[in-house]
Design an enzyme around this catalytic site. Structure first.
Site, PDB file in Angstrom:
ATOM      1  N   GLU A 667       3.799 -18.463-100.241  1.00 54.27           N
ATOM      2  CA  GLU A 667       3.232 -19.172 -99.080  1.00 54.27           C
ATOM      3  C   GLU A 667       4.355 -19.217 -98.070  1.00 54.27           C
ATOM      4  O   GLU A 667       5.403 -19.809 -98.335  1.00 54.27           O
ATOM      5  CB  GLU A 667       2.854 -20.615 -99.442  1.00 54.27           C
ATOM      6  CG  GLU A 667       1.985 -20.730-100.667  1.00 54.27           C
ATOM      7  CD  GLU A 667       0.517 -20.819-100.329  1.00 54.27           C
ATOM      8  OE1 GLU A 667       0.173 -20.797 -99.140  1.00 54.27           O
ATOM      9  OE2 GLU A 667      -0.283 -20.884-101.270  1.00 54.27           O
ATOM     10  N   CYS A 701       4.946 -25.782 -91.799  1.00 53.61           N
ATOM     11  CA  CYS A 701       4.562 -24.371 -91.682  1.00 53.61           C
ATOM     12  C   CYS A 701       3.356 -24.253 -90.766  1.00 53.61           C
ATOM     13  O   CYS A 701       3.182 -23.265 -90.072  1.00 53.61           O
ATOM     14  CB  CYS A 701       4.234 -23.810 -93.050  1.00 53.61           C
ATOM     15  SG  CYS A 701       2.976 -24.747 -93.917  1.00 53.61           S
TER      16      CYS A 701
HETATM   17  P1  NAD Z   1      13.712 -20.928 -97.182  1.00 54.38           P
HETATM   18  O1  NAD Z   1      12.947 -19.656 -97.317  1.00 54.38           O
HETATM   19  O2  NAD Z   1      15.018 -20.875 -96.531  1.00 54.38           O
HETATM   20  O3  NAD Z   1      13.946 -21.571 -98.621  1.00 54.38           O
HETATM   21  C1  NAD Z   1      12.876 -21.802 -99.515  1.00 54.38           C
HETATM   22  C2  NAD Z   1      13.408 -21.820-100.918  1.00 54.38           C
HETATM   23  O4  NAD Z   1      13.857 -20.521-101.269  1.00 54.38           O
HETATM   24  C3  NAD Z   1      14.598 -22.735-101.118  1.00 54.38           C
HETATM   25  O5  NAD Z   1      14.470 -23.365-102.350  1.00 54.38           O
HETATM   26  C4  NAD Z   1      15.764 -21.772-101.126  1.00 54.38           C
HETATM   27  O6  NAD Z   1      16.881 -22.225-101.829  1.00 54.38           O
HETATM   28  C5  NAD Z   1      15.155 -20.589-101.832  1.00 54.38           C
HETATM   29  N1  NAD Z   1      15.852 -19.318-101.620  1.00 54.38           N
HETATM   30  C6  NAD Z   1      16.653 -18.945-100.601  1.00 54.38           C
HETATM   31  N2  NAD Z   1      17.098 -17.692-100.801  1.00 54.38           N
HETATM   32  C7  NAD Z   1      16.547 -17.246-101.946  1.00 54.38           C
HETATM   33  C8  NAD Z   1      16.617 -16.012-102.664  1.00 54.38           C
HETATM   34  N3  NAD Z   1      17.328 -14.989-102.248  1.00 54.38           N
HETATM   35  N4  NAD Z   1      15.925 -15.915-103.816  1.00 54.38           N
HETATM   36  C9  NAD Z   1      15.174 -16.938-104.258  1.00 54.38           C
HETATM   37  N5  NAD Z   1      15.102 -18.112-103.636  1.00 54.38           N
HETATM   38  C10 NAD Z   1      15.771 -18.268-102.479  1.00 54.38           C
HETATM   39  O7  NAD Z   1      12.739 -21.947 -96.473  1.00 54.38           O
HETATM   40  P2  NAD Z   1      13.041 -23.468 -96.074  1.00 54.38           P
HETATM   41  O8  NAD Z   1      13.949 -23.470 -94.911  1.00 54.38           O
HETATM   42  O9  NAD Z   1      13.402 -24.245 -97.269  1.00 54.38           O
HETATM   43  O10 NAD Z   1      11.593 -23.969 -95.631  1.00 54.38           O
HETATM   44  C11 NAD Z   1      11.031 -23.721 -94.382  1.00 54.38           C
HETATM   45  C12 NAD Z   1      10.140 -22.505 -94.416  1.00 54.38           C
HETATM   46  O11 NAD Z   1       9.110 -22.687 -95.365  1.00 54.38           O
HETATM   47  C13 NAD Z   1       9.425 -22.265 -93.104  1.00 54.38           C
HETATM   48  O12 NAD Z   1       9.423 -20.888 -92.825  1.00 54.38           O
HETATM   49  C14 NAD Z   1       8.013 -22.750 -93.373  1.00 54.38           C
HETATM   50  O13 NAD Z   1       7.033 -22.147 -92.548  1.00 54.38           O
HETATM   51  C15 NAD Z   1       7.841 -22.374 -94.800  1.00 54.38           C
HETATM   52  N6  NAD Z   1       6.799 -23.181 -95.424  1.00 54.38           N
HETATM   53  C16 NAD Z   1       5.615 -22.604 -95.720  1.00 54.38           C
HETATM   54  C17 NAD Z   1       4.588 -23.348 -96.275  1.00 54.38           C
HETATM   55  C18 NAD Z   1       3.251 -22.751 -96.610  1.00 54.38           C
HETATM   56  O14 NAD Z   1       2.470 -23.399 -97.302  1.00 54.38           O
HETATM   57  N7  NAD Z   1       2.937 -21.586 -96.138  1.00 54.38           N
HETATM   58  C19 NAD Z   1       4.792 -24.704 -96.531  1.00 54.38           C
HETATM   59  C20 NAD Z   1       6.030 -25.261 -96.241  1.00 54.38           C
HETATM   60  C21 NAD Z   1       7.037 -24.487 -95.699  1.00 54.38           C
END
Ligand code: NAD
Ligand code: FAD
Length: 912
Positions: A667, A701
């Site tokens: 997501e 998001c």
């Molecule tokens: P992010 O992608 O930076 O991090 C999300 C998670 O992924 C964190 O736990 C992070 O540590 C982990 N991560 C980072 N690098 C990784 C890797 N190489 N391998 C595996 N895991 C890794 O996102 P964020 O800043 O925490 O959250 C904001 C983002 O999330 C925004 O883009 C938002 O739109 C999205 N979001 C989407 C939804 C949805 O339902 N579509 C809901 C909430 C947030």
């Protein structure tokens, strides 16, 4: 033939008419029709013309009716709106005063005012601001009314404003400058369960101040809104009665209280119901009460009062509530009247329906006393989703006692910070190694936790335990897993105060966002509990035509990795786990590096309610730990929520692994747009755009990023948005009055500053919300920004924060603009504000987004339509609650038993 098409198929008729005549002609004809309809309910466009028209009337028995003039306009969204309405009220008071008839205040015209018109944030959580800014306005009006000795009435609006209204009223009642005046008035709604107690208090207040108030008793005009709001907000019960006879009876009970206290209350009975009118007269006769009046709305109730005057010579004065204003401000009022006249419970509706016998029209509410308190088809808020899934409980932030309780929880949380946080593997909090201090986005100096991050060794250890535990967990069955999820949901509700305090500090969530967050987590748990029970129970027998028996069963895939973001640190974290666990998987959970503590607390709660410790392991850390988890050779699936960039990295990592091909449920981010057309209700567009773009500091998001507005209304809309931004309050999110908290970290702040700087040179920064210097200096609070772009090419990716881009479009270019938006490759959410189905359909077809929120609401009140940007009434919006979601966590197994003879489905085998 034309007439019959117009009557039976009005939609078709108007479409073909529009096709022949063109929309502009139809639009101006409709405006004209609105004006005619408006005149039915509005006495005049200006106060002078209304007074003149009213004074020209001869009413029943030749007696001149009295008026209470109401200046149309309510629900100010900006201070400019509020000041404009304030001036209109002052002018109206001046005009009514100038034309004052002779006699006591009870026998002259007065005015009615709506407090929502006098302040853009007339909300209980904003009490201090309301008292500072709204109160002086209403006081100025009251003084003017007192000077001329005319009636001055505070209309009743939504029930969560009642306490504020009473506080304002009490202050006015105790103003020395307003003493010795019988014109101060208030409206009480009998559909509110509190009405009688409020009247007792008013009587007490009147006696205490040695004065008599004008009290208008109505049944109440916002019933649908109250029902829907209570359900949406997860209240324990409705603030209003749910059956019409209950309201009718309460009206009479209230009337008795009022008539029994003539020293404190001058009673004004507003009704168009013949039974109510007669019953009030009976009560008055019984109590020997004199000196009270009836009231009706302009455009309603004339035949009733004419008939009553013929029968009762002593009917007394009938005052007419007379709205004044132009058609621009008419709509919310008009829609309330149309709803009222159209409701099948309404007296007026039954009265005009020739098919309803007279005895039914004037039926006594006492006859229906058996079914008084509960409407059989209106579930109380906790039962909204039926017996299997209780609605999550809300918290009413408007209540002082609740605010105080949450403040105490915050103090208690703050006093014990920082907290230790670490991996939880097989129930053990792992220690050893260095700790990282996690500071709060609200204040750098506030350390929330001492985090010991997970290591690759911890990952390995957790994986082995999870792998070993999975078969037993899967074998436990859906029903037993559901019971645990339900216990977890209840535990979250019990711990809500502390969880809110934690999220306020760890991620800067405002209290109202925090409440929605906990509710969403609870909804997820209960939703997946039902899924576990219904889809992971006994195997389903399939048809077996060829002498075989076929069974289909769902079971867990194995070990799932769940990686979540910080912006929904509890709801998404818990939701992912709940789905994976419900399906029979064991889980390795990695929360975002910014929000490990809330995840730590959630996992501890899971264990406390009985989740076996080897079924769920917590591995906090940054992206490197996420990468280590997704590289594990034998995990059976990954659920990820976060940025599109990281989702792509994970996708590539999984693809590069040897071994089985596993599902990745991702997501990701959005570049969400909302299309508005010229038919949309201005105030609602402003509400939804501000809430969606700037609520949660734009860190959702689903947050609105691009608002597409038609050229014709763009200037007006932009002025409204600017004004609404000016009244946004930024600050420490533990304060219930705060609308916007900080952004998550310094890096996010820097990214947003750079974006707005770039927009300042490549586009136009139209406006910033006010941000005080002290907050600005902390480097975490970002003033919401409004940016006008001239083309969608000026933005290409999600900027996660409170920046709203607006783009003007020409109607003829709608298709082009929508296609360009669709080509951006994002399709998370889409909003449409219109009253035209065709427009909504056109946009939805052009932009294939996952979640579409179409707001066709024309009442100016919430009627079951969620605001754009809300995550869904249940919290389990279509994205995660969709019917197919759970299958992605499950593996499907079929078992075929082939027995040479005697097996298979007897019915299908019976070929004869
Ligand atoms: P992010 O992608 O930076 O991090 C999300 C998670 O992924 C964190 O736990 C992070 O540590 C982990 N991560 C980072 N690098 C990784 C890797 N190489 N391998 C595996 N895991 C890794 O996102 P964020 O800043 O925490 O959250 C904001 C983002 O999330 C925004 O883009 C938002 O739109 C999205 N979001 C989407 C939804 C949805 O339902 N579509 C809901 C909430 C947030
Ligand atoms: P009835 O047909 O007998 O009653 C209709 C009312 O019953 C509905 O409006 C609703 O209140 C109630 N009702 C209907 N179904 C149910 C149900 N299932 N469960 C519980 N209750 C139900 N309204 C305000 O809110 N604030 C005001 O300040 C205000 N000022 C007014 C001033 C005047 C002079 C007048 C005449 C009306 C005012 N109203 C105000 C509107 C008023 O609330 C409605 O006109 C009134 O409810 C209609 O009641 P009735 O007795 O005329 O009709």
């Amino acid at each position: 033939n034309v007439d019959s098409v117009a009557q039976n198929h009005p939609g078709e008729y108007f479409r073909s008419l529009a096709g022949r005549l063109g929309e502009p002609v139809i639009r101006s004809a409709t405006k004209h029709a609105m004006r005619i309809l408006g005149e039915q309910f509005v006495l005049g466009r200006t106060i002078e013309s209304a007074i003149k028209r009213g004074r020209g009337w001869k009413a029943h028995g030749g007696v001149q009716p009295l008026f209470s003039f109401d200046m149309l306009g309510e629900g100010a969204r900006t201070q400019a709106d509020a000041l404009r309405y304030h001036q209109k009220y002052l002018d109206a008071i001046a005009s009514v005063s100038m034309k004052r008839q002779g006699g006591a205040v009870e026998s002259v015209d007065g005015v009615s005012i709506k407090l929502t018109a006098l302040h853009p944030r007339y909300l209980a959580v904003k009490e201090a601001q309301v008292m500072e800014q709204l109160y002086p306005r209403v006081l100025e009006q009251a003084r003017a009314a007192r000077k001329a000795d005319i009636g001055f009435n505070l209309d009743a609006e939504e029930s969560d404003r009642l306490v504020m209204q009473l506080k304002i009223f009490e202050r006015l009642a105790r103003e020395p400058g307003l003493a010795d005046w019988g014109g101060l008035g208030i409206v009480i709604q009998a559909y509110q369960k509190r009405a009688r107690f409020v009247l007792d208090k008013l009587v007490e207040l009147g006696r205490d101040c040695g004065r008599r108030f004008q009290v208008r008793l109505v049944k109440g005009a916002y019933w649908d809104t109250e029902i829907k709001l209570a359900q949406m907000n997860g209240q324990a019960d409705f603030p209003v009665w749910t059956t019409k006879p209950a309201t009718d009876l309460n009206y009479l009970a209230c009337a008795r209280v009022m008539l029994a206290a003539p020293d404190a209350i001058y009673a004004q009975f507003a009704t168009h119901n013949a039974h109510t009118l007669c019953a009030v007269r009976e009560i008055a006769r019984e109590l020997g009460a004199r000196g009270y009046e009836f009231q009706r709305l302009h455009g309603m109730g004339e035949p009733l009062y004419a008939a009553a005057a013929e029968v009762h010579e002593d009917l007394g004065p009938v005052r007419v509530y007379a709205p004044v204003g132009s058609h621009e401000d008419l709509l919310p009022y008009l829609v309330r009247r149309l709803l009222e006249n159209g409701a099948n419970t309404s007296f007026v509706h039954a009265f005009l329906d020739k098919g309803v016998p007279a005895e039914d029209v004037a039926k006594s509410p006492f006859d229906a006393a058996q079914t008084l308190d509960r409407h059989p088809f209106i579930p109380i808020p906790p039962k909204l989703y039926g017996p299997q899934r209780p609605n999550s409980a809300g918290i009413d932030l408007t209540q002082k006692a609740v605010q105080e309780r949450l403040a105490r929880a915050q103090d208690a949380f703050d006093a014990c910070a920082p907290y230790d946080c670490s991996p939880l593997v097989s129930g053990e909090a792992l220690s050893g190694g260095g700790a990282v201090l996690q500071s709060s986005p609200v204040r750098d100096s506030f350390v929330v936790s001492r985090l010991r991050e997970a290591t690759s060794q911890d990952v390995g250890q957790a994986y082995e335990a999870a792998r070993a535990a999975q078969p037993a967990w899967d074998a436990l069955g859906g029903a037993a897993r559901a019971a645990l999820l339900r216990k977890m949901a209840d535990a979250l509700e019990r711990e809500v105060d502390r969880l809110l305090a934690l999220m306020v500090r760890e991620t800067g969530k405002t209290l109202s966002d925090g409440i929605a967050e906990v509710r969403e987590a609870v909804d997820f748990l209960r939703y997946y509990a039902v899924e576990a029970e219904t889809k992971f129970g006994d195997a389903v027998r399939l048809p077996g035509p060829a002498g075989e028996t076929n069974h289909l069963a769902l079971s867990g895939r194995g070990v799932f990795v769940c990686i979540s973001p910080w912006n929904f640190p509890l709801a998404i974290f818990t939701g992912q786990l709940a789905a994976a666990l419900a399906a029979g998987n064991t889980v390795l959970a990695k929360p975002a590096e910014q929000s490990p503590l809330i995840a730590f607390e959630a996992v501890k709660l899971y264990q406390k309610v009985g989740l076996p410790v080897d079924v769920l392991h917590l591995l906090p850390g940054d992206g490197a730990i996420g990468a280590a988890l997704t590289r594990l050779a034998h995990v059976d699936g990954v659920a990820f929520t976060g940025s599109t960039t990281v989702a792509r990295v994970i996708n590539r990592t999984l693809a590069a692994r040897e071994g089985s091909i596993v599902p990745l449920i991702a997501e990701t981010g959005g570049l969400n747009a909302m299309f508005v057309d010229t038919s949309a209700l201005h105030e609602q567009v402003i509400d939804d755009a501000i809430l969606s773009a700037f609520g949660s500091a734009g860190q959702r998001c689903s947050a609105l990023r691009v608002l597409l507005i038609p050229e014709e209304t763009a200037d007006h809309m932009i002025a409204g948005l600017k004004g609404a931004m000016d009244v946004l309050e930024l600050g420490d999110p533990c304060n219930p009055a705060v609308d916007v908290g900080p952004v998550i970290d310094a890096q996010a702040h820097k990214m947003l500053c750079e974006h707005v700087d770039r927009m300042a040179s490549e586009a136009t920064v139209l406006h910033r919300a006010p941000l005080d210097e002290v907050l600005a200096a902390q480097g975490r609070f970002f003033a919401p920004a409004l940016v006008e772009i001239s083309s969608l090419d000026q933005i290409s990716e999600e900027k996660f924060g409170p920046v709203l881009h607006v783009l003007r479009y020409k109607r003829a270019e709608l298709g082009q603009v929508a296609r360009r938006l669709a080509a951006k490759g994002y399709g998370l959410t889409l909003g449409v504000h219109t009253r035209l189905d065709r427009f909504a359909r056109e946009v939805c077809e052009l932009v294939p987004a996952g979640n579409r929120y179409v707001n066709r609401n024309i009442t100016g009140a919430v009627v079951g339509v969620q605001p754009f940007g809300g995550e869904g009434l249940s919290g389990t919006g279509p994205k995660a609650g969709g019917p197919h979601y759970i299958y992605r966590f499950a593996s499907e197994r079929t078992m075929t038993i082939n027995v040479a003879a005697g097996g298979g489905d007897p019915e299908l085998l019976n070929l004869g």
